[in-house]
Design an enzyme around this catalytic site. Structure first.
Site, PDB file in Angstrom:
ATOM      1  N   LYS C  12       0.855  -1.188   0.000  1.00 23.15           N
ATOM      2  CA  LYS C  12       0.000   0.000   0.000  1.00 23.15           C
ATOM      3  C   LYS C  12       0.890   1.236   0.000  1.00 23.15           C
ATOM      4  CE  LYS C  12      -4.275  -0.200   0.740  1.00 23.15           C
ATOM      5  NZ  LYS C  12      -5.157  -0.806  -0.258  1.00 23.15           N
ATOM      6  N   THR C  57      -2.570  -5.622   0.383  1.00 21.96           N
ATOM      7  CA  THR C  57      -2.102  -4.243   0.589  1.00 21.96           C
ATOM      8  C   THR C  57      -2.937  -3.589   1.683  1.00 21.96           C
ATOM      9  OG1 THR C  57      -3.538  -3.236  -1.104  1.00 21.96           O
ATOM     10  CG2 THR C  57      -1.410  -4.100  -1.843  1.00 21.96           C
ATOM     11  N   ASP C  58      -4.181  -3.997   1.802  1.00 27.13           N
ATOM     12  CA  ASP C  58      -5.024  -3.462   2.870  1.00 27.13           C
ATOM     13  C   ASP C  58      -4.438  -3.799   4.243  1.00 27.13           C
ATOM     14  OD1 ASP C  58      -7.769  -2.172   3.336  1.00 27.13           O
ATOM     15  OD2 ASP C  58      -7.858  -3.926   4.639  1.00 27.13           O
ATOM     16  N   PHE C 160      29.551  31.405 -13.077  1.00 30.49           N
ATOM     17  CA  PHE C 160      29.540  30.298 -14.036  1.00 30.49           C
ATOM     18  C   PHE C 160      30.205  30.748 -15.335  1.00 30.49           C
ATOM     19  CE2 PHE C 160      27.336  27.205 -16.971  1.00 30.49           C
ATOM     20  CZ  PHE C 160      28.016  26.095 -16.502  1.00 30.49           C
ATOM     21  N   ARG C 177      25.670  35.634 -10.264  1.00 33.70           N
ATOM     22  CA  ARG C 177      24.315  35.223 -10.623  1.00 33.70           C
ATOM     23  C   ARG C 177      23.562  34.798  -9.369  1.00 33.70           C
ATOM     24  NH1 ARG C 177      24.588  29.031 -13.243  1.00 33.70           N
ATOM     25  NH2 ARG C 177      25.729  28.120 -11.501  1.00 33.70           N
ATOM     26  N   GLN C 220      27.400  21.986  -9.315  1.00 35.53           N
ATOM     27  CA  GLN C 220      28.025  20.700  -8.992  1.00 35.53           C
ATOM     28  C   GLN C 220      29.031  20.851  -7.854  1.00 35.53           C
ATOM     29  OE1 GLN C 220      27.358  21.677 -12.148  1.00 35.53           O
ATOM     30  NE2 GLN C 220      27.315  19.951 -13.582  1.00 35.53           N
ATOM     31  N   ASN C 246      18.298  23.207 -11.053  1.00 35.82           N
ATOM     32  CA  ASN C 246      18.816  24.578 -11.044  1.00 35.82           C
ATOM     33  C   ASN C 246      17.647  25.504 -11.363  1.00 35.82           C
ATOM     34  OD1 ASN C 246      20.301  26.906 -11.317  1.00 35.82           O
ATOM     35  ND2 ASN C 246      21.988  25.923 -12.423  1.00 35.82           N
ATOM     36  N   HIS C 248      16.323  28.421 -12.394  1.00 34.65           N
ATOM     37  CA  HIS C 248      16.947  29.579 -13.052  1.00 34.65           C
ATOM     38  C   HIS C 248      16.235  30.887 -12.709  1.00 34.65           C
ATOM     39  CE1 HIS C 248      19.315  26.744 -15.268  1.00 34.65           C
ATOM     40  NE2 HIS C 248      18.284  26.235 -15.911  1.00 34.65           N
TER      41      HIS C 248
END
Lengths: 302, 302, 302, 302
Positions: C12, C57-58, C160, C177, C220, C246, C248
């Site tokens: 479940k 699953t119950d 960067f 940035r 990274q 990322n 932006h």
């Protein structure tokens, strides 16, 4: 300091009831998301917590489920299912003076098995959601049909130019663009008895046909033409309201890589998006009373 | 304390590129969401921020957009579009040793105008998303096709009984229940050249036909039968993986209101849900090397 | 044509259990979303629909709910709650040979009333979701802690530049940035007994502190530094995995309106986004067996 | 057949602009999602596609971005940012007679680095979204502040009994239940000049304090008390509107496993949910004209 209780409503929202019609062959299925909103003599609940006038939201959910069985034929169409529920809540529950039932109906298509339609297997059709909103105050009954999440696109026959220029206008005019939108539309029926399935199919077919065939100078113009055609085809429709996000497809500049892009490669952008909303009234019903404003969903109930 | 860089990958995710083929009549359209993941000689980026081996994620996005024009025919199918991209990133970019391209493809249907198919207007088909994942390491090429958000339901021919009983088991056995699921399936092609459109249509038609026709004693059994039939029909398929949420439809007890409910009115529940996942291997390819595990999406890449 | 059943699991998913500790003052609350996946001797379920080995699953849902009471103290932390559940399913259910418990824990803060903390009122803290994944195969026990939806941003100290140039590279280098991401992180404990609350708080505080203080040349590099610091502070951590979109933030060109924009006004874009994923191994545990790959969530289980 | 254009509005929705205040130490940040809706003399756009009165939605987006720089101080608070934008669109653009600016503001908390607050690193506070809606028609200015996605819960001090009984009522009364909701609230300021930050903080603190301290007999009663207290503390508030989903937490029956459950273990259900909506008017401003209905968001603009 004194305060007054203003507009209020309550009920169970989003009851997900599925009705299988299995006493015939092939099976049929309707799949609903039903929201109930009740108004009435509820001042004391708010002021003192005296719930003696309070129909529980749990009971409104139970009613939706029970009516799927008790009003078996009405439950086949959202409009008639909503009418049965709205009338019950107002007519059978003393403190309730107004009920608003909002239904989303999810369409299903029959699956094939070994090349033939199967009598009890289905696939969800995710192309749109059919909606209905029914409002009843003991005297007046407003029925509004609708569609949402219906995404349409045309690859040409759309222009946009000649617009107002201000200090912040930098957009370049275009005589050929992709136009796409996700239609949320609602239309108010002045007649509360109709062949709802036929009326719905006709309304969606008409708006689709106009969208496809219209040479557009503005999304507003296409929207207006869609509403006008729906009213022309079904004159009992009193009013159509649309909310149309302009799902922008921007032509990508491929020239840095030495490639031309004559409207072939587009970026499908998420946000922001233009958002166009409008109402088209049928003059035939312009003096209809009472005005249907409260009958439309809040998001379109300007 | 010393640490080692393990598996890593990067790239631009979810580039939403739409390609219109408009030099013929009628127009055609493909609509993609493309995610790129590159692995390779990237240790220095992580250790010192020296990016000299780093192909920017922005460039990977530009490449996806440019290839929609440059590899115009390949772009018509997600598998061939992915192959073109994966080979480019590995073969043409020195530090890249492995590329993984994941594509979602949103289907569109042609709209009608005045009763005939319109040459450049479309409605989004929301009934499923077609997927492809292509992985290439310079030597091996794995192509995996798939489908997701494909919601199917059968109103009968499904049982569930005879299960293990433990202290926490209270479920009642049933010999007739609604069975519904939202299919996420992926299948690995041992052959990387195929008529991708035909193969995809056949795979989905087969799984649908089996789902419809199978008398089910467990969702696992139906899942296994679906995979087995897909492999029987397309023996080049090496392996099928499914993730199947059991979208529970519970019979509602209407007896408090004096109503019978012989499997007609159901509550479509949201959470929790049973979740069934499994792999069906084609014994014909059981010794195929290399193993395709990394070729499946992480969510199915057990 | 013959086929073989490969990896399979079921259970479940998304049991939403809330546990209130109310026998003391003030009340405390834990709020979980628990998913169970079991593997074992289930071939016949798939082949013939014989469910005699099938724990429903119950029942797995019932077990999660019951354990919130039976294992009251263990249930206070997701790691110990998961350990109790995983051991039960494998040790107490004959056909089950492996259990995987995935827990999301939603944090709540105490509300104030008249300026003092209230003993039984809370507001959901939407700033992150704490996670734990526990995998047990009867012999080995892997405990993985994690965080998701933890959105962090720095307005400067991120550069960067110096990246590889290919035909499709058009990005301009930048020495300042905005850097933002929504952290999904998981870390594997080589020790399965710990003060889980303290360990979690320390791990998140460390990654946050490094994110804030690190002068970044690449996402990274920041990711690697975060993992390295987490391992340095808690040497029992064997491995850290991150998935970092990322998010932006693009500087908007305001020059058409005669305005300068020295990194003050940004467009927060939705898609596409750079997606950075990586693993940092603790060399201290590099020879640990068994390898923890299957212990991480599939999305990070490369 | 003739039709009339009714209410219509358009503009760019969901412009995601982030403003960094970096000329001081520490940096500050505001994060907005801004939607613009303009009404005016737009009949010809709809009728003929003549766009000469059409300010492009692209220009409205540019204006939002530019104003984040030009109206730097106003942009620190959503109410003042909205006022600057609304006045500009109506006062400076001839065909525009009414502007409606809807702002969502996402809060951020400062991160710590080595135990001290960092001058330019932040974590998103996901606990609520602050909103403002400003409507201006050239004469009247309505400012509405709000909050949404603010999830609160109390583990006791909530009862529900004594309600109306009808044929479909099966709910058992309770004298002790968990009460939880996700608050969407809006309040209309009769004064359009205020210390918006202080006013907002006070409003949310007051509603939270009342929610925590109120002994509840119905969610409606708690809602009314919250609005009443907000008005008592800030008498310039003319009206408060709430939409409160009752996020049901159901006590789980653990007796089948031999366990008692004295309100300790709950199932947090998704759907359906009770939905309570109401308006609290400040009698001090009951004769205020013009009525603020159109100033509230459509979802609360009954």
């Amino acid at each position: 300091m004194s305060v007054t209780l203003g507009h209020n409503q309550y009920g169970k929202a989003e009851t997900r009831v599925v009705r299988v019609y299995r006493d015939s062959d092939p099976h049929e299925i309707v799949d609903y998301n039903v929201s109930v909103a009740l108004s009435g003599d509820f001042e004391e609940i708010h002021r003192t917590g005296d719930n003696s006038n309070c129909l529980t939201t749990d009971a409104t959910k139970n009613t939706v489920n029970a009516f799927a069985k008790e009003y078996s034929e009405a439950a086949r169409q959202p409009e008639s299912f909503g009418i049965a529920l709205a009338k019950h809540f107002v007519d059978d529950t003393a403190p309730v003076t107004r009920a608003r039932i909002k239904l989303e109906m999810y369409p299903w298509n029959r699956l094939s098995h070994d090349g033939t339609p199967h009598p009890h297997a289905f696939a969800r059709d995710g192309g749109y959601v059919r909606t209905a909103t029914v409002t009843y105050d003991g005297t007046n009954l407003w029925v509004v049909s609708g569609v949402q999440d219906y995404v349409v696109l045309k690859t040409t026959d759309s222009e946009f130019w000649g617009y107002l220029q201000d200090k912040y206008t930098t957009l370049k005019p275009t005589h050929d663009r992709v136009m796409a939108t996700s239609v949320t539309g609602q239309w108010w029926h002045t007649d509360s008895e109709a062949d709802w399935a036929k009326s719905y199919d006709s309304a969606v077919a008409t708006m689709s046909s106009v969208f496809a065939g219209h040479h557009s100078l503005a999304l507003q113009q296409t929207m207006f033409a869609m509403g006008e055609a729906m009213i022309a085809e079904q004159p009992e429709i009193g009013e159509v309201r649309f909310s149309l996000p302009n799902k922008h497809h921007f032509v990508i500049d491929l020239s840095p890589y030495g490639l031309e892009n004559p409207n072939e490669v587009f970026h499908a952008d998420d946000r922001p998006y233009g958002f166009i909303e409008g109402t088209i009234h049928n003059d035939l019903h312009k003096d209809a009373a009472p005005a249907p404003n409260q009958a439309f969903d809040p998001g379109q109930g300007w």
